[in-house]
Design an enzyme around this catalytic site. Structure first.
Site, short mmCIF file in Angstrom:
data_model
loop_
_atom_site.label_atom_id
_atom_site.label_comp_id
_atom_site.label_asym_id
_atom_site.label_seq_id
_atom_site.Cartn_x
_atom_site.Cartn_y
_atom_site.Cartn_z
N ILE A 82 0.92 -1.27 -0.04
CA ILE A 82 -0.16 -0.24 -0.08
C ILE A 82 0.78 1.26 0.09
CG2 ILE A 82 -0.30 0.07 2.89
CD1 ILE A 82 -2.62 0.96 -0.50
N GLU A 165 -7.56 -1.95 5.26
CA GLU A 165 -7.35 -2.97 6.95
C GLU A 165 -5.87 -3.78 6.87
OE1 GLU A 165 -7.81 -6.07 6.33
OE2 GLU A 165 -8.03 -5.42 3.96
N GLY A 306 -5.36 -7.29 0.54
CA GLY A 306 -6.15 -5.73 1.38
C GLY A 306 -4.83 -4.84 1.89
N GLU A 307 -5.18 -4.58 2.62
CA GLU A 307 -4.28 -2.67 3.31
C GLU A 307 -5.17 -1.62 2.28
OE1 GLU A 307 0.16 -3.59 2.04
OE2 GLU A 307 -0.10 -5.52 3.26
N GLY A 308 -5.94 -1.93 1.33
CA GLY A 308 -6.47 -0.54 0.43
C GLY A 308 -5.20 -0.25 -0.73
#
Length: 336
Positions: A82, A165, A306-308
């Site tokens: 990210i 997240e 994930g992580e955006g």
């Protein structure tokens, strides 16, 4: 402002009707969110909420819980995916510790200290197979953390915000919330998460069936969230609600962020119109959630990190859509 007016403007551009496909839909959506024919994307942010999960003690993840703490350090150091994608595409990144089992040095001068915001409610949620993951007060505090984070970036004149997240075990919470808020069979909602083998997936399904049965009588959305969610998921719910209240463009990442949306939209049914669904996760169940919502994601890259990360990768497409609406010439401007 009506969608027909924006469509008319797009249809007069120097192109065949509908030739830019989903980009045209995206431009209409952003213009309607901002209620202007000349939308602008200002100071975009990705907010990553991090927390541990007590359910990880049941062996539902291929990775140990301490990875959450290590990954937040990685975010602070700028070394996560990210970080790379936000730098590449011009987004600001903030990480919010709402429930990581571990501490972080955020003293002035510490590398990455400005990236991390501390709203730690407790050192991870409880094991929901034994008791609710959060008390009502803890869940409310997590909601408030998400709202506060959004208010903070809105104060900086941000009008587009993505949600990500980090939390080992959080695909389990997301699968349970998906099951409860879509009504789809639990087996269709449960995937391999961080990479479980067949035996691990079977075990995960059995644990989550036990959890689902334990809280089957709950009907209030926030009670369900407190019982089977996570601190970071609850924070995303709060952030989503606040971003819609502020009429911001909302970037939805993958499986877990969409599960948070499933909760938030029961509280604010108008939320969907603010949301851009950035990608279709490779996590089992995400396609079903997108189908349930009747939405088309911008990207399909078989990602499940994930992580955006989906938000950061999709953002240039929003820039392209807005640029097309604002800068592309009309047919009337062409010389005969």
């Amino acid at each position: 402002m009506h969608a027909d007016r924006i469509r008319q403007l797009i249809d007069t551009k120097t192109k065949p009707l509908g030739a830019l496909g989903q980009l045209e839909d995206l431009a209409v959506q952003i213009a309607l969110i901002q209620q202007t024919e000349t939308p602008a994307l200002l100071h975009p942010h990705v907010l990553v909420f991090a927390a541990d999960h007590g359910l990880a003690a049941e062996g539902v993840s291929a990775y140990p819980s301490h990875i959450t703490h290590g990954m937040v350090h990685n975010f602070m150091a700028g070394g996560a995916a990210i970080n790379v994608f936000c730098r590449q595409n011009g987004l600001n990144l903030l990480v919010c510790d709402v429930g990581v089992n571990g501490s972080f040095d955020t003293q002035a001068g510490t590398p990455g200290a400005s990236t991390l915001v501390k709203y730690k409610i407790r050192a991870g949620s409880r094991n929901m197979n034994l008791e609710p993951a959060m008390t009502p007060d803890e869940c409310e505090a997590a909601l408030d953390a998400g709202k506060t984070m959004v208010n903070g970036v809105r104060y900086r004149n941000c009008n587009v915000v993505g949600f990500g997240e980090m939390g080992i075990g959080n695909t389990s919470s997301a699968a349970l919330l998906m099951h409860r808020f879509t009504g789809l069979p639990l087996v269709d909602c449960v995937g391999r998460g961080t990479g479980l083998d067949d035996a691990g997936l079977t075990h995960k399904q059995a644990v989550l069936r036990s959890v689902a049965d334990r809280y089957a009588d709950l009907t209030d959305p926030l009670a369900i969230l407190a019982a089977m969610g996570g601190l970071e998921i609850a924070a995303m719910v709060g952030g989503l609600l606040q971003a819609a209240e502020e009429q911001m463009v909302i970037l939805i990442d993958g499986f877990i962020a969409t599960a948070a949306l499933m909760v938030a939209r029961t509280i604010n049914p108008d939320l969907d119109r603010f949301c851009v669904f950035c990608h279709e996760s490779d996590e089992a169940g995400h396609r079903l959630m997108l189908d349930y919502l009747n939405v088309q994601p911008l990207l399909r890259l078989r990602m499940r990190l994930g992580e955006g990360t989906g938000c950061a990768l999709a953002y240039p497409l929003l820039q392209a859509a807005v640029g097309m609406l604002n800068e592309m010439a009309s047919m009337d401007s062409l010389q005969a």
